[in-house]
Design an enzyme around this catalytic site. Structure first.
Site, mmCIF file in Angstrom:
data_model
loop_
_atom_site.group_PDB
_atom_site.id
_atom_site.type_symbol
_atom_site.label_atom_id
_atom_site.label_comp_id
_atom_site.label_asym_id
_atom_site.label_seq_id
_atom_site.Cartn_x
_atom_site.Cartn_y
_atom_site.Cartn_z
ATOM 1 N N HIS A 5 -32.720 -7.209 -18.410
ATOM 2 C CA HIS A 5 -33.363 -6.585 -19.562
ATOM 3 C C HIS A 5 -34.796 -7.056 -19.759
ATOM 4 C CE1 HIS A 5 -29.305 -5.273 -20.848
ATOM 5 N NE2 HIS A 5 -29.962 -4.360 -21.530
ATOM 6 N N GLY A 6 -35.083 -8.291 -19.416
ATOM 7 C CA GLY A 6 -36.440 -8.768 -19.663
ATOM 8 C C GLY A 6 -36.659 -10.177 -19.166
#
Length: 505
Positions: free
Chosen positions: A341-342
């Site tokens: 996701h990040g």
């Protein structure tokens, strides 16, 4: 030019659809799909020539490797080397653009040295188009893919409804729909349901998600800037963000599936009322469903199989088998999903929270411990979800810790300070939370409402019509008026709408 912009709705979409129909008229489905590939590249070009170059390079490289894996009876070692080269190249590309500076920052913290951050742009959707193509290479290696024309592969890898934020499609879902098509590209019933679903998604984003966004932003940004937060305000911010993200990403997913319908390709579902789940495993079968499927197929299952072999070989206890076949694969899989996701420690912790929650649930189920009532199970599940989303949303772990401390200790662990506090309209915030929460928990979801003409490549559940009840949409005058009203309301708020949350991932 996001899906919820006037430029997209009033210009790009109608022009692209007319070009699509014209291509079909001139050369049938093969020409229409070639046109669709060009339209998809044209859509992505809005993000800049450099991101477009990265996308084209990724598509060309993966197509060549995929063709080599699909063609002929190559030696096993060569096919393995091709797969390894393809997967590592994709991960290296993703790692450079998404994680380079995070790695440098972490290295600086560990060593005490200073490293200058690289000036790197982040191509929108790189996590999605990279993993879509990794899945393709793995299935090509497993001989689940036939040779495809480049024009078809281009549509699969770059289809504009899902390239920026999903869903993560599998090759069989797209290629099977591109073969031996005898239907017409223009179908009034399909167009009607597609536009209706698009209107619902647009309404979710522009009216519902954006209406509650200011309260979550005020709390998280306020705490990040040094303000203190009391327990009630902390819960308001956490619940507001939970609902904002739900309607934002659910709305995007609805619009993506709607656009796929309009352009002749059904896409898999990404949401199925996840907040109605009564255990954390069921939650992930309903939330971001295609991501869960990807990591289950390509991360969790291989780890679980390997763990099973290790456990059987060592003749370990029942607990040892559980650790090797369930707990370790679950934690490792969600750690990868969190980092996917990040680039940040908040995403690492977010993944670990869900990984350990899944591991605990699987152990509870394996040992057949006390059966919990539905209300208790739901409350525990949503407690994990909301807690993890606080970490997911926070700028850093310090901010997340302050909000969670206020929430779960009712402020007992917060330091006594004279600093200014976060100030929001609590009554209005909780009024919106109650309204939006009721919509999520008490009403049917989009694909259930539109069960008359099934919108997805996934099988239609038998319960869809029953769950929709009186809200079941039909392609008649009443349905058209309802869709038109929803669309008008959504369009009235387009100009002030914020960007999709998942664009940053």
């Amino acid at each position: 030019m996001a899906f919820h912009s006037y430029t997209f709705v009033l210009l790009f979409l109608p022009v692209s659809y007319l070009l699509f129909l014209l291509s079909y008229r001139l050369g049938g489905w093969p020409m229409a799909f070639r046109c669709l590939g060009i339209i998809s590249l044209g859509y992505y070009a809005q993000f800049g020539l450099e991101p477009l170059g990265v996308l084209i390079l990724s598509v060309l490289a993966n197509y060549v490797i995929g063709q080599l894996l699909c063609s002929g009876s190559r030696a096993a070692w060569l096919r393995g080397a091709l797969l390894l080269t393809g997967v590592l190249s994709n991960l290296a590309l993703l790692g450079y653009f998404k994680y380079s500076n995070f790695f440098l920052d972490t290295l600086a913290q560990v060593t005490g040295d200073q490293f200058s951050n690289l000036t790197i742009f982040l191509p929108v959707g790189i996590s999605f188009f990279t993993f879509i193509q990794i899945g393709y290479l793995i299935e090509a290696y497993n001989r689940q893919v036939e040779n495809q024309e480049f024009s078809r592969y281009l549509v699969f890898a770059t289809f504009f409804p899902c390239i920026t934020a999903g869903p993560l499609v599998l090759q069989k879902e797209i290629f099977s729909q591109m073969s031996r098509r005898t239907d017409s590209a223009f179908n009034t019933s399909t167009l009607a349901v597609g536009l209706t679903l698009f209107a619902i998604g647009l309404f979710k984003k522009c009216i519902l998600a954006d209406s509650i966004a200011p309260y979550s932003d005020a709390v998280f940004n306020g705490v990040s800037s040094g303000l203190i937060v009391d327990p009630v305000t902390a819960w308001a911010g956490a619940l507001a963000y939970t609902l904002q993200l739900y309607f934002d990403f659910s709305g995007y997913s609805d619009m993506a599936i709607a656009l796929g319908l309009i352009f002749g390709l059904k896409l898999p579902l990404n949401f199925n009322s996840p907040f109605k789940a009564t255990n954390i495993s069921d939650f992930w079968r309903r939330w971001h469903m295609t991501m869960t499927r990807f990591f289950t197929n390509f991360v969790y299952s291989p780890l679980a199989i390997t763990g099973m072999r290790r456990a059987v070989g060592s003749g370990g206890s029942r607990f040892a088998r559980y650790v090797h076949t369930a707990a370790i694969p679950a934690v490792a899989t969600f750690l990868v999903a969190g980092v996917w996701h990040g680039a940040g420690w908040t995403f690492v912790v977010y993944g670990l929270i869900h990984g350990f929650a899944i591991a605990i649930y699987l152990g509870w189920r394996e040992l057949k411990l006390v059966h919990l009532s539905t209300p208790v199970s739901w409350t525990l599940t949503m407690s994990v979800v909301v807690t993890a989303l606080v970490v997911f949303r926070a700028d850093n772990l310090t901010t997340a810790g302050q909000i969670l401390s206020a929430m779960w200790t009712m402020g007992a662990l917060l330091p006594v300070t004279a600093a200014a506090g976060v100030d929001i309209d609590i009554e209005r915030a909780f009024s919106l939370i109650v309204i939006l929460g009721s919509l999520v928990l008490l009403f049917p979801n989009s694909h259930q409402i539109l069960n008359q003409i099934w919108v997805s490549s996934d099988p239609k559940p038998e319960s869809a019509a029953r769950e929709a009840g009186l809200l079941s949409w039909r392609p008649n005058l009443t349905g058209a008026v309802a869709a038109g009203l929803i669309l008008c309301l959504a369009l009235s708020a387009v100009g002030s709408s914020s960007g999709f949350l998942y664009y940053q991932f």
